[in-house]
Design a protein around this motif. Structure first.
Motif, PDB file in Angstrom:
ATOM      1  N   UNK A 141       0.842  -1.187   0.000  1.00  0.00           N
ATOM      2  CA  UNK A 141       0.000   0.000   0.000  1.00  0.00           C
ATOM      3  C   UNK A 141       0.874   1.231   0.000  1.00  0.00           C
ATOM      4  N   UNK A 142       0.559   2.160  -0.911  1.00  0.00           N
ATOM      5  CA  UNK A 142       1.339   3.399  -0.967  1.00  0.00           C
ATOM      6  C   UNK A 142       1.142   4.242   0.289  1.00  0.00           C
ATOM      7  N   UNK A 143       0.052   4.018   1.008  1.00  0.00           N
ATOM      8  CA  UNK A 143      -0.224   4.755   2.241  1.00  0.00           C
ATOM      9  C   UNK A 143       0.411   4.097   3.457  1.00  0.00           C
ATOM     10  N   UNK A 144       0.903   2.895   3.282  1.00  0.00           N
ATOM     11  CA  UNK A 144       1.517   2.180   4.387  1.00  0.00           C
ATOM     12  C   UNK A 144       0.574   1.284   5.152  1.00  0.00           C
ATOM     13  N   UNK A 145      -0.719   1.507   5.016  1.00  0.00           N
ATOM     14  CA  UNK A 145      -1.710   0.656   5.687  1.00  0.00           C
ATOM     15  C   UNK A 145      -2.994   0.672   4.880  1.00  0.00           C
ATOM     16  N   UNK A 146      -3.871  -0.274   5.223  1.00  0.00           N
ATOM     17  CA  UNK A 146      -5.149  -0.343   4.532  1.00  0.00           C
ATOM     18  C   UNK A 146      -5.010  -0.912   3.130  1.00  0.00           C
ATOM     19  N   UNK A 147      -6.103  -0.847   2.390  1.00  0.00           N
ATOM     20  CA  UNK A 147      -6.130  -1.368   1.023  1.00  0.00           C
ATOM     21  C   UNK A 147      -6.952  -2.639   0.923  1.00  0.00           C
ATOM     22  N   UNK A 148      -7.552  -2.832  -0.241  1.00  0.00           N
ATOM     23  CA  UNK A 148      -8.353  -4.022  -0.524  1.00  0.00           C
ATOM     24  C   UNK A 148      -7.704  -4.763  -1.681  1.00  0.00           C
ATOM     25  N   UNK A 149      -7.513  -6.068  -1.521  1.00  0.00           N
ATOM     26  CA  UNK A 149      -6.814  -6.884  -2.510  1.00  0.00           C
ATOM     27  C   UNK A 149      -7.630  -8.135  -2.817  1.00  0.00           C
ATOM     28  N   UNK A 150      -7.750  -8.448  -4.108  1.00  0.00           N
ATOM     29  CA  UNK A 150      -8.460  -9.652  -4.557  1.00  0.00           C
ATOM     30  C   UNK A 150      -7.474 -10.575  -5.252  1.00  0.00           C
ATOM     31  N   UNK A 151      -7.455 -11.823  -4.818  1.00  0.00           N
ATOM     32  CA  UNK A 151      -6.536 -12.820  -5.385  1.00  0.00           C
ATOM     33  C   UNK A 151      -7.318 -14.094  -5.656  1.00  0.00           C
ATOM     34  N   UNK A 152      -7.133 -14.646  -6.865  1.00  0.00           N
ATOM     35  CA  UNK A 152      -7.764 -15.913  -7.232  1.00  0.00           C
ATOM     36  C   UNK A 152      -6.715 -16.803  -7.877  1.00  0.00           C
ATOM     37  N   UNK A 153      -6.645 -18.063  -7.428  1.00  0.00           N
ATOM     38  CA  UNK A 153      -5.700 -19.037  -7.992  1.00  0.00           C
ATOM     39  C   UNK A 153      -6.431 -20.363  -8.154  1.00  0.00           C
ATOM     40  N   UNK A 154      -6.423 -20.905  -9.361  1.00  0.00           N
ATOM     41  CA  UNK A 154      -7.159 -22.149  -9.602  1.00  0.00           C
ATOM     42  C   UNK A 154      -6.400 -23.028 -10.572  1.00  0.00           C
ATOM     43  N   UNK A 155      -6.432 -24.320 -10.299  1.00  0.00           N
ATOM     44  CA  UNK A 155      -5.848 -25.325 -11.181  1.00  0.00           C
ATOM     45  C   UNK A 155      -6.593 -26.621 -10.978  1.00  0.00           C
ATOM     46  N   UNK A 156      -6.123 -27.677 -11.583  1.00  0.00           N
ATOM     47  CA  UNK A 156      -6.702 -29.012 -11.404  1.00  0.00           C
ATOM     48  C   UNK A 156      -5.587 -30.031 -11.549  1.00  0.00           C
ATOM     49  N   UNK A 157      -5.687 -31.090 -10.767  1.00  0.00           N
ATOM     50  CA  UNK A 157      -4.685 -32.161 -10.840  1.00  0.00           C
ATOM     51  C   UNK A 157      -3.265 -31.642 -10.634  1.00  0.00           C
ATOM     52  N   UNK A 158      -3.161 -30.590  -9.843  1.00  0.00           N
ATOM     53  CA  UNK A 158      -1.848 -30.021  -9.554  1.00  0.00           C
ATOM     54  C   UNK A 158      -1.852 -29.333  -8.205  1.00  0.00           C
ATOM     55  N   UNK A 159      -0.686 -29.297  -7.584  1.00  0.00           N
ATOM     56  CA  UNK A 159      -0.551 -28.696  -6.257  1.00  0.00           C
ATOM     57  C   UNK A 159      -0.767 -27.189  -6.319  1.00  0.00           C
TER      58      UNK A 159
END
Length: 499
Positions: free
Chosen positions: A374-392
């Motif tokens: 975060x450019x402000x040093x705190x706060x912020x909202x983050x969206x992360x999605x990770x998907x696969x199949x037949x793999x770790x």
């Protein structure tokens, strides 16, 4: 014994003495002596002889002749005729192909003259045969016959051509199409490069001049202000392409470096679409900033040493994606049947953006370290999605601002799923698997990242195959405030969350 009747019959069968012989055969005029009684027969015993069986009489057999229906006979004849025609056709084609090969290398089975140029693409200026600049020949060894691919060192001849493009263009483009357009792309920077020019250098490696000259290497344009370079090779007619009819293109895009080490060069839009081509982005992270960048390829890796962008989309197929990425808005990494290994910096800028990362592949693992900044040093909202199949699936969040909100969803199947959260994370979590259980690993002695010496509260409960819970730093009110959420799902394997 023979009965009297049988004796009488025997006697009757003997000639009498009173019978006269025919004259002239030992006859005389002297009187014959009187009749003499025959000697008496002794007793006769019947002898037993083996009974001789007659030869067997041949038996009569009936012969049944199967009569095929006219329809079946017609089908059989038609099948035989088709097989004869098929074998004859194969023989004729093989003979013609052999004749063409002996005369001019497959004859009409070579380039078709049709080029797979995208419909919205304009070919403004194409390289002529005389525009190619020959490079020193490459020393090569004997090549195995029948191998359709060789590295650049395996080609005996090379030629080069260059294009200069304005850096200020609305978009810089690099496209390739065609069965012999494979190769490599390198994106680099140079201090010697003019500050307003991007140079595209194309080197073609080949065996025969006529095959090289079949390729179209052109300056292209799309919409207004969008310019670039296109490599197009003709579609190949039926038949196998010989080794000497292959090409390999080495393309280098040279970008200038900013005059200030603190302010990177800004590119409005950069786009590649190069099937069957290895793409390498060199150390551009602190030198060039892309507002929009699109890298697309197939059947080859996309390797990034460092890359900074506002919006970026890296798309592959049957090739891995790996490298270091930084974004202030959106990063999408997508491939298939190959792994994704990425270190990502996700920055929430001063304008309060909601940056997001999407990682997706199939039949391969995902391994990623995602730092939330975060450019402000705190706060912020983050969206992360990770998907696969037949793999770790393994995602680590080594950095996160205090009082930030993370929304993360990780999915896989038939393989373990793990996530390591930064101590600054606060919110709910849900772990789901079909077997082997869900586990939360809480690290004891973790200090409050805010420095306020708050106490961390971890709560969890099991509901069927899911493990639900929450984690937060308790203030004076002691209640959960953050809206963070982590969902981790797999099947037939273990799911684990590290806090």
């Amino acid at each position: 014994m023979i009965t009297s009747n049988e004796t009488t019959n025997l006697k009757g069968s003997l000639p009498s003495n009173n019978e006269q012989r025919p004259s002239g055969i030992g006859s005389s005029n002297s009187p014959r002596p009187g009749p003499q009684n025959p000697p008496s027969y002794g007793s006769y015993e019947a002898q037993s002889y083996p009974v001789v069986q007659p030869y067997p009489i041949a038996q009569e057999y009936s012969i049944v002749v199967y009569q095929e229906s006219p329809g079946l006979r017609f089908c059989r004849a038609l099948t035989v005729a088709f097989m004869i025609w098929l074998l004859f056709s194969v023989f004729i084609q093989s003979f013609v192909a052999l004749v063409n090969w002996n005369h001019k290398g497959w004859g009409d089975q070579g380039p078709s003259g049709r080029y797979p140029v995208p419909e919205n693409m304009n070919l403004d200026d194409c390289v002529s045969n005389d525009d190619w600049v020959s490079l020193p020949p490459t020393i090569t060894h004997d090549l195995p016959k029948g191998n359709p691919y060789h590295p650049p060192a395996g080609f005996p001849y090379s030629s080069q051509v260059t294009f200069d493009l304005p850096v200020s263009s609305e978009a810089l483009l690099l496209f390739s199409r065609g069965s012999t357009s494979a190769g490599s792309v390198d994106i680099v920077t140079s201090k010697e490069q003019p500050h307003d020019v991007a140079t595209v250098r194309v080197v073609v490696n080949y065996f025969r001049d006529d095959i090289r000259d079949e390729a179209k290497v052109c300056r292209i344009s799309r919409q207004e202000g969008e310019t670039g370079v296109g490599i197009f090779t003709p579609e190949w007619r039926r038949g196998h392409r010989g080794v000497e009819e292959t090409l390999y293109f080495e393309t280098t895009v040279v970008l200038p470096e900013s005059s200030s080490s603190l302010v990177p060069l800004v590119i409005k839009k950069f786009e590649t679409d190069v099937p069957n081509t290895l793409q390498r982005v060199h150390d551009l992270g602190k030198k060039v900033w892309f507002r929009h960048i699109f890298l697309k390829g197939t059947n080859a890796p996309i390797e990034v040493k460092s890359l900074g962008m506002e919006y970026g989309q890296i798309t592959g197929s049957n090739g891995p994606i790996q490298g270091m990425f930084n974004t202030s808005n959106t990063l999408i990494l997508t491939t298939s049947n190959a792994p994704i290994r990425a270190d990502v910096g996700l920055e929430n800028d001063a304008e309060g953006s909601n940056p997001k990362v999407v990682l997706h592949t199939s039949n391969s693992p995902i391994e990623s370290n995602i730092s939330l900044l975060s450019s402000k040093g705190s706060g912020g909202v983050f969206d992360v999605s990770a998907s696969t199949s037949n793999g770790r699936l393994h995602v680590n969040f080594p950095a996160a601002p205090v009082d930030s909100t993370l929304r993360f969803t990780g999915r896989t199947s038939n393989a373990p799923a793990t996530a390591l959260l930064n101590p600054a994370y606060e919110g709910r979590f849900s772990l789901q698997t079909s077997r082997l259980g869900a586990v939360v690993n809480e690290h004891k002695g973790v200090e409050d990242p805010s420095g306020k010496k708050r106490k961390r509260i971890v709560q969890s409960t099991r509901r069927g195959g899911a493990l639900l819970g929450s984690v937060y730093w308790a203030d004076d009110a002691g209640a959960l405030k953050s809206q963070g959420e982590v969902i981790l799902i797999t099947s037939n394997a273990r799911v684990a969350l590290d806090l």
